[in-house]
Design a protein around this motif. Structure first.
Motif, PDB file in Angstrom:
ATOM      1  N   ARG A 170      -2.093  11.436  -2.441  1.00 41.42           N
ATOM      2  CA  ARG A 170      -1.555  12.090  -3.405  1.00 41.42           C
ATOM      3  C   ARG A 170      -1.907  13.539  -2.980  1.00 41.42           C
ATOM      4  NH1 ARG A 170      -0.611   9.846  -8.451  1.00 41.42           N
ATOM      5  NH2 ARG A 170      -0.954   7.328  -8.329  1.00 41.42           N
ATOM      6  N   THR A 206       0.826  -1.436   0.060  1.00 44.26           N
ATOM      7  CA  THR A 206       0.162   0.047   0.104  1.00 44.26           C
ATOM      8  C   THR A 206       0.781   1.320   0.002  1.00 44.26           C
ATOM      9  OG1 THR A 206      -1.603  -1.158   1.179  1.00 44.26           O
ATOM     10  CG2 THR A 206      -1.758   1.138   1.250  1.00 44.26           C
ATOM     11  N   GLU A 237      -5.432  13.250  -0.757  1.00 42.64           N
ATOM     12  CA  GLU A 237      -6.286  12.200  -0.721  1.00 42.64           C
ATOM     13  C   GLU A 237      -5.704  10.935  -1.340  1.00 42.64           C
ATOM     14  OE1 GLU A 237     -11.036  11.992  -1.484  1.00 42.64           O
ATOM     15  OE2 GLU A 237      -9.825  12.429  -3.218  1.00 42.64           O
ATOM     16  N   ASP A 238      -5.551   9.775  -0.416  1.00 47.17           N
ATOM     17  CA  ASP A 238      -4.946   8.826  -0.954  1.00 47.17           C
ATOM     18  C   ASP A 238      -3.568   8.760  -1.325  1.00 47.17           C
ATOM     19  OD1 ASP A 238      -7.500   7.238  -0.431  1.00 47.17           O
ATOM     20  OD2 ASP A 238      -8.136   7.607  -2.557  1.00 47.17           O
ATOM     21  N   SER A 247       1.607   4.787   0.654  1.00 49.25           N
ATOM     22  CA  SER A 247       1.090   5.913   1.598  1.00 49.25           C
ATOM     23  C   SER A 247       1.168   7.300   1.217  1.00 49.25           C
ATOM     24  CB  SER A 247       1.798   5.776   3.145  1.00 49.25           C
ATOM     25  OG  SER A 247       1.744   4.674   3.803  1.00 49.25           O
ATOM     26  N   ALA A 262      -4.853   9.929   4.279  1.00 52.97           N
ATOM     27  CA  ALA A 262      -4.428  10.639   3.470  1.00 52.97           C
ATOM     28  C   ALA A 262      -2.956  10.615   3.287  1.00 52.97           C
ATOM     29  CB  ALA A 262      -4.834  11.932   3.382  1.00 52.97           C
TER      30      ALA A 262
END
Length: 615
Positions: free
Chosen positions: A580, A382, A577-578, A384, A406
């Motif tokens: 980025r 994942t 967000e996510d 980050s 985020a």
């Protein structure tokens, strides 16, 4: 940090499979040599005392032989009393030498045990505190503490007692064996043959004892880890009424340690019994042969007495060596565990040839992120952060907002170089932070974390943690700037008031203001605020907010915040967000944009209106 490094550290330190892995029986003790080498002179002193004490012990049977043959033998005459007196006077002289040498040996090896243990504890602790957060993601604090305390105590017993006892008994065994052959080669050959047959099962059984010793130490470490975790979370445990459950969990862990320890103790008891029965059985058989030799006139009474005493010394030495072997095997397991900690290496290190930071600018530091991508070692699949580019100018105040997860706090972790990104660069004043000495980098950054750490010390020392050499006046000035001075003055002993472990005597807002005072005292060019006002009530927030605004003058500030009161004062808002950056701008432009920030702002305004309506 590479994933392989972290998984290696995890496997090396904590996994059960690794614990069960067998290594060379006592080879692990070689790892103590670097800690022993600085004290070679002290070892030499202990060695001399050891040799003198062993020689004195080996002289006693020879004196008894002379006493028996000259004083009570067939040729004894009018001078028998004189011979006996002389022998006993010599025996007393030997006893005095033995006492002095034994005392010198005991003092020297005890000093070595204490000194080496202290050095090992310091070295392990110094190494552990230099590990990156990835190490602590996969290693329990209780496990580390168990190794620093329990395992080093076992090593202390070996260095301070067992090594000396082992060397002493090896000398006695070798010297006694030589004297046995001098006294009666025939009987000695028989006894040696029997002893070889008895030692083999003892050695085989000793390997099982060593494995059980290591298992026992691991179970104790597990119990310590459970206790440490629960004691650090007592308010949560009590709030959910889990006292009984956690007591049972710890009790189960302790019982597991007890069961494993009992298996070790039973195996040690059986090993000791086996050694004594086999060794002394062999010796009794040989002495029976010697008694018949005296009756037949092929051996004198003095020779038999001397042989019995030397046989007793050899048997005692073997018994003591088997006992020491058990201690040494436990220490070998402890040494393995400590060396595993010492072998855990962090990729986050200062460069061999660090670059200096430019002289501090009047308006703070510049911070630049170029195409930064990062995965936490514990979550390698994942991202980050994903391809983050950001340019923060000197003196600028930048707010970072976004939903939970985020990547906001991750940025702070990378700024402080707790981790290195797998891709991209981070530059402070134009210098890649991987080329800056860790001390210099972190000294240039002040942080107020969301979860404030308060140490078990008074208020003055807690704030002074920001800059160790600060005067009392500078500490008090920082406390005033952080709106902490008034509540500290109201404490029973003012700045000398003990704040309790983890600051349990303070409210959340008070702990936060202590942390802010600590960061202000440090006076860094770059200030990181992670939800710095999240734990404050409205009045405290107003006080701290004004203090922070004053503190932001002359430095670059990066703020993670949800409250619009904080965000609106920023020169620029970065929306994440996510992992980025999805939006950048001021409050007004981002609200007008109608994107992620506008939704967050609308949600917060709605909550504020609801609170006011209910108020």
């Amino acid at each position: 940090m590479s994933n392989s490094t972290t998984s290696s550290a995890r496997d090396t330190v904590t996994t059960p499979a690794n614990r069960a892995q067998e290594k060379g029986s006592l080879a692990a003790l070689r790892g103590l040599l670097p800690f022993l080498k600085p004290y070679r002179a002290r070892f030499a002193m202990a060695g001399i005392a050891l040799v003198v004490a062993a020689a004195a012990t080996l002289a006693i049977p020879a004196a008894f032989k002379r006493m028996i043959d000259l004083g009570f033998g067939a040729g004894a005459g009018v001078h028998s009393a004189e011979h006996v007196n002389a022998v006993f006077l010599a025996l007393f002289g030997v006893a005095v030498v033995l006492a002095l040498a034994t005392a010198a040996r005991f003092y020297s090896v005890s000093w070595l045990g204490e000194r080496v243990t202290a050095d090992i504890r310091s070295a392990v602790y110094r190494h552990v505190v230099q590990q990156s957060p990835a190490f602590f993601e996969t290693t329990q604090t209780g496990e580390v503490l168990s190794r620093i305390t329990t395992d080093t105590t076992l090593i202390q017993a070996v260095v301070g007692t067992s090594i000396s006892m082992a060397l002493r008994n090896m000398l006695l065994f070798a010297g006694g064996l030589v004297m046995l052959f001098v006294t009666s080669p025939k009987l000695s050959a028989i006894i040696i043959g029997l002893l070889v047959l008895t030692v083999l099962p003892i050695v085989m059984f000793g390997r099982r004892v060593r494995k059980l010793s290591r298992d026992s130490q691991d179970r104790i470490a597990d119990a310590s880890a459970v206790a440490g975790e629960i004691l650090n979370a007592m308010p949560t445990v009590q709030a959910f009424t889990h006292e009984h459950i956690e007591t049972e969990r710890f009790g189960s862990s302790v019982e597991g340690a007890f069961t494993t320890a009992m298996r070790r103790i039973q195996a040690r008891a059986l090993l000791t019994m086996l050694a004594i029965v086999l060794v002394f059985g062999a010796i009794v058989f040989v002495l029976w042969l010697g008694a018949h030799a005296v009756l037949e006139g092929t051996m004198s009474g003095g020779d038999l007495g001397q042989f019995i005493l030397y046989a007793s010394i050899v048997a005692g030495a073997i018994g003591a060596l088997s006992e020491v072997m058990g201690e040494a095997q436990r220490a070998a397991g402890a040494t393995e565990r400590l060396l595993e900690l010492m072998a855990a290496n962090s990729d986050i290190k200062s460069p061999e040839h660090p670059l200096p930071l430019p002289p501090r600018a009047a308006n703070g530091a510049a911070l630049t992120l170029g195409n930064v991508t990062f995965h936490y070692p514990s979550r390698p699949d994942t991202a980050s952060l994903s391809h983050v580019n950001l340019d923060i100018r000197p003196g600028e105040t930048v707010a970072i907002v976004g939903p939970s997860g985020a990547g906001k706090t991750t940025l702070f972790q990378l700024f402080l170089r707790f981790y290195d990104p797998q891709q991209g660069t981070i530059r402070l004043d134009g210098v890649d932070i991987r080329q800056i000495a860790l001390h210099d980098l972190r000294n240039a950054i002040g942080i107020v974390p969301q979860d404030t750490v308060i140490f078990s010390a008074d208020a003055m020392e807690n704030i002074r943690y920001g800059r160790a050499g600060a005067t009392d006046e500078e500490v008090i000035q920082a406390a005033k700037l952080a709106a902490a001075h008034e509540f500290i003055e109201r404490l029973p002993n003012g700045y000398q008031s003990f704040l309790g472990e983890r600051g349990v005597r303070l409210s959340g807002g008070q702990r936060q203001r202590i942390a802010i005072a600590r960061a202000l005292l440090k006076n860094p060019p770059l200030l990181l605020l992670d939800e710095a006002t999240s734990a404050l009530d409205a009045e405290s927030e107003r006080l701290v907010q004004s203090a922070l605004e004053a503190a932001m003058v002359g430095r670059t500030t990066v703020i993670i915040a949800h409250r619009l009161a904080t965000v609106q004062r920023a020169d620029r808002i970065i929306v994440m967000e996510d992992g980025r950056i999805v939006e950048t701008g001021t409050h007004q432009t981002l609200v007008a944009l109608g994107g992620v920030y506008a939704k967050l702002a609308a949600l917060q305004f709605h909550n504020v209106h609801v609170e006011h309506a209910h108020g």
